[in-house]
Design an enzyme around this catalytic site. Structure first.
Site, PDB file in Angstrom:
ATOM      1  N   ASN A  38       4.598 -20.549  -2.704  1.00 43.94           N
ATOM      2  CA  ASN A  38       5.778 -19.904  -2.157  1.00 43.94           C
ATOM      3  C   ASN A  38       5.866 -20.324  -0.690  1.00 43.94           C
ATOM      4  O   ASN A  38       5.155 -19.800   0.157  1.00 43.94           O
ATOM      5  CB  ASN A  38       5.621 -18.387  -2.300  1.00 43.94           C
ATOM      6  CG  ASN A  38       6.814 -17.621  -1.774  1.00 43.94           C
ATOM      7  OD1 ASN A  38       7.738 -18.205  -1.186  1.00 43.94           O
ATOM      8  ND2 ASN A  38       6.807 -16.318  -1.960  1.00 43.94           N
ATOM      9  N   LYS A  77       2.343 -19.450   0.810  1.00 42.09           N
ATOM     10  CA  LYS A  77       1.510 -18.544   0.014  1.00 42.09           C
ATOM     11  C   LYS A  77       1.121 -19.292  -1.247  1.00 42.09           C
ATOM     12  O   LYS A  77       1.961 -19.998  -1.827  1.00 42.09           O
ATOM     13  CB  LYS A  77       2.301 -17.294  -0.382  1.00 42.09           C
ATOM     14  CG  LYS A  77       2.495 -16.320   0.737  1.00 42.09           C
ATOM     15  CD  LYS A  77       3.079 -15.013   0.196  1.00 42.09           C
ATOM     16  CE  LYS A  77       3.731 -14.234   1.311  1.00 42.09           C
ATOM     17  NZ  LYS A  77       4.853 -13.429   0.917  1.00 42.09           N
ATOM     18  N   ARG A 133       8.264 -21.041  -5.982  1.00 37.38           N
ATOM     19  CA  ARG A 133       9.297 -20.028  -5.857  1.00 37.38           C
ATOM     20  C   ARG A 133      10.458 -20.616  -5.057  1.00 37.38           C
ATOM     21  O   ARG A 133      10.250 -21.163  -3.969  1.00 37.38           O
ATOM     22  CB  ARG A 133       8.756 -18.801  -5.126  1.00 37.38           C
ATOM     23  CG  ARG A 133       9.835 -17.779  -4.949  1.00 37.38           C
ATOM     24  CD  ARG A 133       9.469 -16.722  -3.970  1.00 37.38           C
ATOM     25  NE  ARG A 133      10.596 -15.803  -3.832  1.00 37.38           N
ATOM     26  CZ  ARG A 133      10.863 -15.139  -2.731  1.00 37.38           C
ATOM     27  NH1 ARG A 133      10.095 -15.270  -1.673  1.00 37.38           N
ATOM     28  NH2 ARG A 133      11.895 -14.330  -2.670  1.00 37.38           N
ATOM     29  N   HIS A 145      15.598 -11.522  -6.401  1.00 41.03           N
ATOM     30  CA  HIS A 145      14.409 -10.809  -6.927  1.00 41.03           C
ATOM     31  C   HIS A 145      14.324 -10.930  -8.449  1.00 41.03           C
ATOM     32  O   HIS A 145      13.701 -10.094  -9.114  1.00 41.03           O
ATOM     33  CB  HIS A 145      14.445  -9.299  -6.602  1.00 41.03           C
ATOM     34  CG  HIS A 145      14.313  -8.961  -5.153  1.00 41.03           C
ATOM     35  ND1 HIS A 145      15.022  -7.956  -4.562  1.00 41.03           N
ATOM     36  CD2 HIS A 145      13.538  -9.483  -4.182  1.00 41.03           C
ATOM     37  CE1 HIS A 145      14.699  -7.860  -3.286  1.00 41.03           C
ATOM     38  NE2 HIS A 145      13.789  -8.797  -3.036  1.00 41.03           N
ATOM     39  N   HIS A 189      13.731  -2.738  -7.499  1.00 39.39           N
ATOM     40  CA  HIS A 189      12.767  -3.443  -6.646  1.00 39.39           C
ATOM     41  C   HIS A 189      13.011  -2.946  -5.227  1.00 39.39           C
ATOM     42  O   HIS A 189      13.987  -3.331  -4.579  1.00 39.39           O
ATOM     43  CB  HIS A 189      12.988  -4.961  -6.768  1.00 39.39           C
ATOM     44  CG  HIS A 189      12.080  -5.772  -5.893  1.00 39.39           C
ATOM     45  ND1 HIS A 189      11.056  -6.538  -6.396  1.00 39.39           N
ATOM     46  CD2 HIS A 189      12.048  -5.937  -4.558  1.00 39.39           C
ATOM     47  CE1 HIS A 189      10.414  -7.128  -5.397  1.00 39.39           C
ATOM     48  NE2 HIS A 189      11.018  -6.781  -4.269  1.00 39.39           N
ATOM     49  N   GLY A 240      13.011  -6.160   1.213  1.00 42.16           N
ATOM     50  CA  GLY A 240      14.314  -6.417   0.598  1.00 42.16           C
ATOM     51  C   GLY A 240      14.363  -5.556  -0.655  1.00 42.16           C
ATOM     52  O   GLY A 240      13.350  -5.398  -1.327  1.00 42.16           O
ATOM     53  N   ARG A 252      18.352  -4.758   6.504  1.00 46.82           N
ATOM     54  CA  ARG A 252      19.704  -5.188   6.127  1.00 46.82           C
ATOM     55  C   ARG A 252      20.600  -3.980   5.875  1.00 46.82           C
ATOM     56  O   ARG A 252      20.145  -2.972   5.345  1.00 46.82           O
ATOM     57  CB  ARG A 252      19.666  -6.034   4.855  1.00 46.82           C
ATOM     58  CG  ARG A 252      18.952  -7.353   5.012  1.00 46.82           C
ATOM     59  CD  ARG A 252      19.161  -8.219   3.766  1.00 46.82           C
ATOM     60  NE  ARG A 252      18.310  -9.387   3.799  1.00 46.82           N
ATOM     61  CZ  ARG A 252      17.332  -9.624   2.923  1.00 46.82           C
ATOM     62  NH1 ARG A 252      17.099  -8.784   1.943  1.00 46.82           N
ATOM     63  NH2 ARG A 252      16.609 -10.718   3.014  1.00 46.82           N
ATOM     64  N   ASP A 255       9.418   0.257   8.496  1.00 43.09           N
ATOM     65  CA  ASP A 255       8.411   0.609   7.504  1.00 43.09           C
ATOM     66  C   ASP A 255       8.504   2.086   7.121  1.00 43.09           C
ATOM     67  O   ASP A 255       8.431   2.965   7.992  1.00 43.09           O
ATOM     68  CB  ASP A 255       7.015   0.302   8.080  1.00 43.09           C
ATOM     69  CG  ASP A 255       5.948   0.339   7.009  1.00 43.09           C
ATOM     70  OD1 ASP A 255       5.900   1.325   6.245  1.00 43.09           O
ATOM     71  OD2 ASP A 255       5.153  -0.613   6.947  1.00 43.09           O
ATOM     72  N   ARG A 308       6.467   4.069   5.805  1.00 44.05           N
ATOM     73  CA  ARG A 308       5.307   4.902   6.185  1.00 44.05           C
ATOM     74  C   ARG A 308       5.480   5.477   7.593  1.00 44.05           C
ATOM     75  O   ARG A 308       5.281   6.654   7.847  1.00 44.05           O
ATOM     76  CB  ARG A 308       4.016   4.080   6.134  1.00 44.05           C
ATOM     77  CG  ARG A 308       3.560   3.802   4.738  1.00 44.05           C
ATOM     78  CD  ARG A 308       2.540   2.720   4.696  1.00 44.05           C
ATOM     79  NE  ARG A 308       3.156   1.415   4.973  1.00 44.05           N
ATOM     80  CZ  ARG A 308       2.571   0.261   4.712  1.00 44.05           C
ATOM     81  NH1 ARG A 308       1.369   0.232   4.197  1.00 44.05           N
ATOM     82  NH2 ARG A 308       3.182  -0.884   4.965  1.00 44.05           N
ATOM     83  N   GLY A 335       8.760   1.185  -3.898  1.00 44.21           N
ATOM     84  CA  GLY A 335       8.823   1.673  -5.282  1.00 44.21           C
ATOM     85  C   GLY A 335       7.448   1.963  -5.856  1.00 44.21           C
ATOM     86  O   GLY A 335       7.270   2.930  -6.604  1.00 44.21           O
ATOM     87  N   ASN A 380       4.579   2.512  -3.994  1.00 43.75           N
ATOM     88  CA  ASN A 380       3.656   3.285  -3.156  1.00 43.75           C
ATOM     89  C   ASN A 380       4.173   4.590  -2.579  1.00 43.75           C
ATOM     90  O   ASN A 380       3.425   5.294  -1.913  1.00 43.75           O
ATOM     91  CB  ASN A 380       3.190   2.415  -1.980  1.00 43.75           C
ATOM     92  CG  ASN A 380       2.441   1.201  -2.461  1.00 43.75           C
ATOM     93  OD1 ASN A 380       1.440   1.326  -3.145  1.00 43.75           O
ATOM     94  ND2 ASN A 380       2.941   0.014  -2.132  1.00 43.75           N
ATOM     95  N   GLU A 436       5.144 -11.289  -9.084  1.00 43.66           N
ATOM     96  CA  GLU A 436       6.038 -12.443  -9.122  1.00 43.66           C
ATOM     97  C   GLU A 436       5.256 -13.739  -9.325  1.00 43.66           C
ATOM     98  O   GLU A 436       5.722 -14.656 -10.001  1.00 43.66           O
ATOM     99  CB  GLU A 436       6.858 -12.498  -7.826  1.00 43.66           C
ATOM    100  CG  GLU A 436       7.948 -11.441  -7.820  1.00 43.66           C
ATOM    101  CD  GLU A 436       8.483 -11.126  -6.440  1.00 43.66           C
ATOM    102  OE1 GLU A 436       7.745 -10.501  -5.650  1.00 43.66           O
ATOM    103  OE2 GLU A 436       9.629 -11.489  -6.159  1.00 43.66           O
TER     104      GLU A 436
HETATM  105  P1  ADP Z   1       8.313  -7.769   0.788  1.00 45.55           P
HETATM  106  O1  ADP Z   1       9.772  -7.741   0.455  1.00 45.55           O
HETATM  107  O2  ADP Z   1       8.010  -8.198   2.176  1.00 45.55           O
HETATM  108  O3  ADP Z   1       7.455  -8.378  -0.282  1.00 45.55           O
HETATM  109  P2  ADP Z   1       7.039  -5.311  -0.013  1.00 45.55           P
HETATM  110  O4  ADP Z   1       7.481  -5.232  -1.425  1.00 45.55           O
HETATM  111  O5  ADP Z   1       5.621  -5.628   0.260  1.00 45.55           O
HETATM  112  O6  ADP Z   1       7.989  -6.234   0.831  1.00 45.55           O
HETATM  113  O7  ADP Z   1       7.385  -3.904   0.672  1.00 45.55           O
HETATM  114  C1  ADP Z   1       7.068  -3.663   2.021  1.00 45.55           C
HETATM  115  C2  ADP Z   1       7.493  -2.241   2.374  1.00 45.55           C
HETATM  116  O8  ADP Z   1       6.904  -1.316   1.468  1.00 45.55           O
HETATM  117  C3  ADP Z   1       7.003  -1.795   3.739  1.00 45.55           C
HETATM  118  O9  ADP Z   1       7.891  -2.186   4.742  1.00 45.55           O
HETATM  119  C4  ADP Z   1       6.964  -0.276   3.586  1.00 45.55           C
HETATM  120  O10 ADP Z   1       8.219   0.253   3.941  1.00 45.55           O
HETATM  121  C5  ADP Z   1       6.760  -0.053   2.113  1.00 45.55           C
HETATM  122  N1  ADP Z   1       5.435   0.485   1.815  1.00 45.55           N
HETATM  123  C6  ADP Z   1       4.297  -0.182   1.608  1.00 45.55           C
HETATM  124  N2  ADP Z   1       3.272   0.672   1.370  1.00 45.55           N
HETATM  125  C7  ADP Z   1       3.797   1.925   1.428  1.00 45.55           C
HETATM  126  C8  ADP Z   1       3.272   3.252   1.275  1.00 45.55           C
HETATM  127  N3  ADP Z   1       1.995   3.487   0.989  1.00 45.55           N
HETATM  128  N4  ADP Z   1       4.135   4.285   1.408  1.00 45.55           N
HETATM  129  C9  ADP Z   1       5.435   4.069   1.676  1.00 45.55           C
HETATM  130  N5  ADP Z   1       5.984   2.848   1.828  1.00 45.55           N
HETATM  131  C10 ADP Z   1       5.188   1.805   1.712  1.00 45.55           C
END
Ligand code: ADP
Length: 395
Positions: free
Chosen positions: A8, A15, A89, A177, A203, A207, A236, A278, A280, A328, A330, A380
């Protein structure tokens, strides 16, 4: 001996993951900050390497990776011919519905779509071209984020512009996606023990996109001609009235490109909260009473729920809703907030199940929920490995 490599290539990163023929991971990693102070994060089993490396461009990155793959301690191959196929990818595949061998013609077609995915496709293409040069005997396959959505009917992918904008300029919804939506949809079908269920796959990562999957096929998706359309995301805007752009340009003399930079990189959760992109971090501040953080989270969940409602109408009958990707997978609280809007669909969560987050798929709906709700970790890279293997007729 036969192995599958997945690459990727981003703007400044590569990656990679190497699988054996049964799709077990042999090693994986990322070369990042290519061009600046490049570094590699490499994993083999429990061993982990992290170091700065001298890699100025993708060509050097691929060559560094190949050397590492042959290394007796950190690698997993003796000869490059042990790699049966490389799956790449690629973000935007235009109207290509299938994975494709990276022939000159296919790459030429792909270049036509570079304007639609200026942040990704040029780097994907460079990565493929350099890999082809470095491994000339290994078939290279392109797996597109857009391909899964090529089954959308015209009523879903057309915009309400004059028809010739589609005919002449290929302006339409493509969706993204796709590899992730396809992977979790297949896994949900397995868990539901139904061959072709109707699903809404969410997803939700940096994004985010929602897809309506009817009998295994994408029939609508929230992202559009570019990933800017759809639900609000980390940075976005998601759906927005295009007149906003005209208003800001004409009335306040904003620069056109600047507005698009803002809409892509400084809006969404980040723009509303003013704190972080983020979840979190935003949740932490929201708990302490930060109103803008509360609003950002509420807007995100509300907009996701609205798409789920719309896709329930599109599908008529929904067997399952799937949550995947960073948010989704976490965030139990984001899942709960979203599902709270779905009472009309008879969705009920089992809170003890919803609190679970991990590496395995889990059913989080209550027994009497009309729709089964799952959390399914996306994969993926595994999907790309499978698709690339299928494209060359198996290994
Ligand atoms: P990417 O599109 O970069 O692959 P990811 O699918 O890894 O993104 O998602 C990243 C986002 O997931 C982070 O910006 C954060 O908002 C959210 N995230 C990751 N871990 C947690 C968690 N434990 N609780 C809430 N949100 C989380």
């Amino acid at each position: 001996m036969k192995k599958v490599m997945v690459l990727n290539c981003g703007s400044s990163s590569i990656k990679y993951r190497l699988f054996d023929r049964k799709f077990n991971t042999l090693l994986h990693g990322i070369i990042e900050r290519i061009g600046e102070r490049a570094r590699i994060l490499h994993h083999k089993g429990k061993k982990r390497m992290k170091k700065e490396i001298d890699v100025k461009n993708h060509k050097q990155g691929i060559s560094h990776l190949l050397k590492l793959l042959h290394d007796s301690e950190w690698g997993a191959i003796k000869r490059v011919t042990e790699i049966s196929v490389v799956g790449h990818r690629v973000v935007h595949g235009g109207q290509m519905a299938e994975t494709a061998l990276a022939s000159g013609v296919a790459l030429g077609y792909l270049k036509l779509f570079t304007l639609l995915a200026p942040l990704h496709n040029p780097h994907n293409i460079t990565g493929i071209e350099e890999t082809k040069k470095a491994m000339p005997t290994v078939p290279q396959v392109m797996v597109f984020d857009t391909a899964f959505h090529q089954t959308m009917p015209r009523k879903a992918y057309m915009y309400g512009l004059p028809y010739h904008y589609f005919d002449k300029y290929a302006v339409r919804k493509y969706g993204f996606h796709g590899t992730s939506h396809k992977y979790v949809a297949q896994d949900a079908a397995r868990l539901l023990k139904k061959k072709k269920p109707n699903l809404i796959t969410c997803h939700l990562g940096a994004g985010s996109s929602i897809t309506a999957v009817k009998k295994g096929k994408s029939v609508d998706t929230s992202m559009g001609m570019t990933p800017l359309e759809g639900v609000m995301m980390a940075t976005r805007t998601g759906d927005i009235d295009p007149s906003v752009v005209q208003y800001l340009v004409k009335r306040y003399e904003f620069d056109f490109d600047e507005i698009f930079d803002i809409m892509n990189n400084k809006s969404g959760l980040l723009g509303i909260s003013g704190v972080s992109k983020d979840v979190r971090m935003i949740s932490g501040r929201a708990k302490k009473g930060n109103e803008r953080c509360k609003l950002a989270l509420e807007m995100f969940c509300y907009r996701v729920a609205k798409y789920i409602g719309a896709y329930a109408a599109a599908l008529k009958k929904v067997d399952g809703i799937v949550f995947t990707a960073g948010i989704g997978e976490n965030s139990p609280s984001m899942r709960r907030r979203i599902c709270n809007y779905l009472e009309i669909l008879g969705v009920k969560l089992e809170s003890s199940q919803n609190r679970k987050s991990g590496k395995k798929p889990v059913k989080i709906s209550a027994k009497d929920s009309r729709i089964t709700v799952f959390v399914i970790p996306t994969n993926e890279e595994l999907m790309i490995a499978r698709e690339a293997t299928r494209a060359i007729g198996g290994i």
